[in-house]
Design a protein around this motif. Structure first.
Motif, PDB file in Angstrom:
ATOM      1  N   GLY A 103      78.549  47.550  10.207  1.00 19.57           N
ATOM      2  CA  GLY A 103      77.645  46.434  10.863  1.00 19.57           C
ATOM      3  C   GLY A 103      78.166  46.420  11.962  1.00 19.57           C
ATOM      4  N   GLN A 104      78.955  46.823  12.620  1.00 19.45           N
ATOM      5  CA  GLN A 104      79.458  46.451  14.075  1.00 19.45           C
ATOM      6  C   GLN A 104      79.021  47.828  14.831  1.00 19.45           C
ATOM      7  OE1 GLN A 104      80.982  43.890  14.954  1.00 19.45           O
ATOM      8  NE2 GLN A 104      80.983  43.217  13.004  1.00 19.45           N
ATOM      9  N   THR A 105      78.591  47.466  16.074  1.00 19.78           N
ATOM     10  CA  THR A 105      78.057  48.513  16.981  1.00 19.78           C
ATOM     11  C   THR A 105      79.398  49.075  17.835  1.00 19.78           C
ATOM     12  OG1 THR A 105      75.789  47.502  17.292  1.00 19.78           O
ATOM     13  CG2 THR A 105      76.809  49.041  19.058  1.00 19.78           C
ATOM     14  N   LEU A 106      79.508  50.334  17.576  1.00 16.67           N
ATOM     15  CA  LEU A 106      80.485  51.009  18.224  1.00 16.67           C
ATOM     16  C   LEU A 106      80.248  51.537  19.545  1.00 16.67           C
ATOM     17  CD1 LEU A 106      82.013  53.301  15.345  1.00 16.67           C
ATOM     18  CD2 LEU A 106      82.569  51.169  15.877  1.00 16.67           C
ATOM     19  N   GLY A 107      78.819  51.825  19.997  1.00 16.51           N
ATOM     20  CA  GLY A 107      78.516  52.353  21.253  1.00 16.51           C
ATOM     21  C   GLY A 107      77.237  52.530  21.259  1.00 16.51           C
ATOM     22  N   ILE A 108      76.473  52.339  22.366  1.00 15.11           N
ATOM     23  CA  ILE A 108      75.034  52.845  22.734  1.00 15.11           C
ATOM     24  C   ILE A 108      75.015  53.782  23.835  1.00 15.11           C
ATOM     25  CG2 ILE A 108      72.921  51.776  24.021  1.00 15.11           C
ATOM     26  CD1 ILE A 108      74.206  49.082  22.924  1.00 15.11           C
ATOM     27  N   TYR A 109      74.223  54.706  23.508  1.00  8.61           N
ATOM     28  CA  TYR A 109      74.221  56.046  24.268  1.00  8.61           C
ATOM     29  C   TYR A 109      73.068  56.400  24.850  1.00  8.61           C
ATOM     30  CZ  TYR A 109      78.631  56.174  21.243  1.00  8.61           C
ATOM     31  OH  TYR A 109      79.966  55.777  20.864  1.00  8.61           O
ATOM     32  N   TRP A 110      73.129  57.199  25.910  1.00  9.68           N
ATOM     33  CA  TRP A 110      71.776  57.682  26.591  1.00  9.68           C
ATOM     34  C   TRP A 110      71.956  59.080  26.817  1.00  9.68           C
ATOM     35  CZ3 TRP A 110      67.854  54.424  27.387  1.00  9.68           C
ATOM     36  CH2 TRP A 110      67.920  53.029  27.539  1.00  9.68           C
ATOM     37  N   GLY A 111      70.863  59.812  26.646  1.00  6.18           N
ATOM     38  CA  GLY A 111      70.799  61.078  27.315  1.00  6.18           C
ATOM     39  C   GLY A 111      70.385  61.229  28.756  1.00  6.18           C
ATOM     40  N   GLN A 112      70.156  62.360  29.190  1.00  3.34           N
ATOM     41  CA  GLN A 112      70.137  62.501  30.731  1.00  3.34           C
ATOM     42  C   GLN A 112      68.963  62.434  31.393  1.00  3.34           C
ATOM     43  OE1 GLN A 112      70.351  64.959  28.451  1.00  3.34           O
ATOM     44  NE2 GLN A 112      68.999  66.474  29.123  1.00  3.34           N
ATOM     45  N   GLY A 113      68.134  62.463  30.367  1.00  2.00           N
ATOM     46  CA  GLY A 113      66.497  62.131  30.924  1.00  2.00           C
ATOM     47  C   GLY A 113      66.013  63.449  31.080  1.00  2.00           C
ATOM     48  N   THR A 114      64.625  63.407  30.537  1.00  2.00           N
ATOM     49  CA  THR A 114      63.764  64.658  30.785  1.00  2.00           C
ATOM     50  C   THR A 114      62.454  64.370  31.593  1.00  2.00           C
ATOM     51  OG1 THR A 114      62.935  66.691  29.688  1.00  2.00           O
ATOM     52  CG2 THR A 114      62.901  64.755  28.749  1.00  2.00           C
ATOM     53  N   GLN A 115      62.051  65.103  32.232  1.00  2.00           N
ATOM     54  CA  GLN A 115      60.631  64.735  33.284  1.00  2.00           C
ATOM     55  C   GLN A 115      59.541  65.237  32.335  1.00  2.00           C
ATOM     56  OE1 GLN A 115      60.391  62.984  36.350  1.00  2.00           O
ATOM     57  NE2 GLN A 115      58.152  63.225  35.935  1.00  2.00           N
ATOM     58  N   VAL A 116      58.771  64.375  32.395  1.00  2.00           N
ATOM     59  CA  VAL A 116      57.406  64.568  31.704  1.00  2.00           C
ATOM     60  C   VAL A 116      56.294  64.151  32.887  1.00  2.00           C
ATOM     61  CG1 VAL A 116      55.623  64.131  30.099  1.00  2.00           C
ATOM     62  CG2 VAL A 116      58.071  64.093  29.327  1.00  2.00           C
ATOM     63  N   THR A 117      55.573  65.225  33.097  1.00  2.00           N
ATOM     64  CA  THR A 117      54.482  64.994  34.283  1.00  2.00           C
ATOM     65  C   THR A 117      53.319  65.347  33.478  1.00  2.00           C
ATOM     66  OG1 THR A 117      56.040  65.625  35.938  1.00  2.00           O
ATOM     67  CG2 THR A 117      53.626  65.401  36.549  1.00  2.00           C
ATOM     68  N   VAL A 118      52.187  64.396  33.683  1.00  2.00           N
ATOM     69  CA  VAL A 118      50.693  64.442  33.290  1.00  2.00           C
ATOM     70  C   VAL A 118      49.981  64.678  34.414  1.00  2.00           C
ATOM     71  CG1 VAL A 118      49.015  63.765  31.630  1.00  2.00           C
ATOM     72  CG2 VAL A 118      51.483  63.216  31.074  1.00  2.00           C
ATOM     73  N   SER A 119      49.204  65.615  34.473  1.00  2.00           N
ATOM     74  CA  SER A 119      48.392  65.942  35.558  1.00  2.00           C
ATOM     75  C   SER A 119      46.890  65.407  35.270  1.00  2.00           C
ATOM     76  CB  SER A 119      48.146  67.353  36.135  1.00  2.00           C
ATOM     77  OG  SER A 119      47.766  68.152  35.025  1.00  2.00           O
ATOM     78  N   SER A 120      46.037  64.788  36.019  1.00  2.00           N
ATOM     79  CA  SER A 120      44.851  64.197  35.716  1.00  2.00           C
ATOM     80  C   SER A 120      43.758  65.523  35.951  1.00  2.00           C
ATOM     81  CB  SER A 120      44.608  63.294  36.734  1.00  2.00           C
ATOM     82  OG  SER A 120      44.786  63.637  38.061  1.00  2.00           O
TER      83      SER A 120
END
Length: 120
Positions: A103-120
């Motif tokens: 029940g205790q939060t040990l950590g909050i983690y993030w990825g490095q990110g990935t680009q998504v591009t949507v063209s019109s």
């Protein structure tokens, strides 16, 4: 410590689909909530979708009906299926995970990110 690694994003035409995945590795106790966030230039990072360990989900209004979040608990993996993509979905997408123990939060983690591009 937990590491999150996202799959590559990409360039897709409006109306198309893309699936992101994120794998957690390292010394993991229990990953509770996992989520996807996104950030566009000049904007704050926003929650796209979240999923609890039990499978409960929540979505940003802007993606409801188009995006689906899912997870594979034994593989510590979370997915984001994105359909009917719009140019306004263009952003860097980040994986997020909450590690808990008793029940205790040990950590909050993030990825490095990935680009998504949507063209019109």
């Amino acid at each position: 410590q937990v590491q999150l690694v996202e799959s590559a994003g990409g360039l897709v035409q409006a109306g198309g689909s893309l699936r992101l995945s994120c794998v957690a590795s390292g010394s993991i106790f229990t990953l509770n909530t996992m989520a996807w966030y996104r950030q566009s230039p000049g904007k704050q990072r926003e929650l796209v979708a979240g999923i609890t360990r039990g499978g409960g989900t929540n979505y940003a209004d802007s993606v409801k009906g188009r995006f689906t979040i899912s997870r594979d608990n034994p593989k510590n993996t979370v997915f984001l299926q994105m359909n009917s993509l719009k140019p306004e979905d263009t952003a860097v997408y980040y994986c997020n995970a909450h590690e808990t123990l008793g029940g205790q939060t040990l950590g909050i983690y993030w990825g490095q990110g990935t680009q998504v591009t949507v063209s019109s």
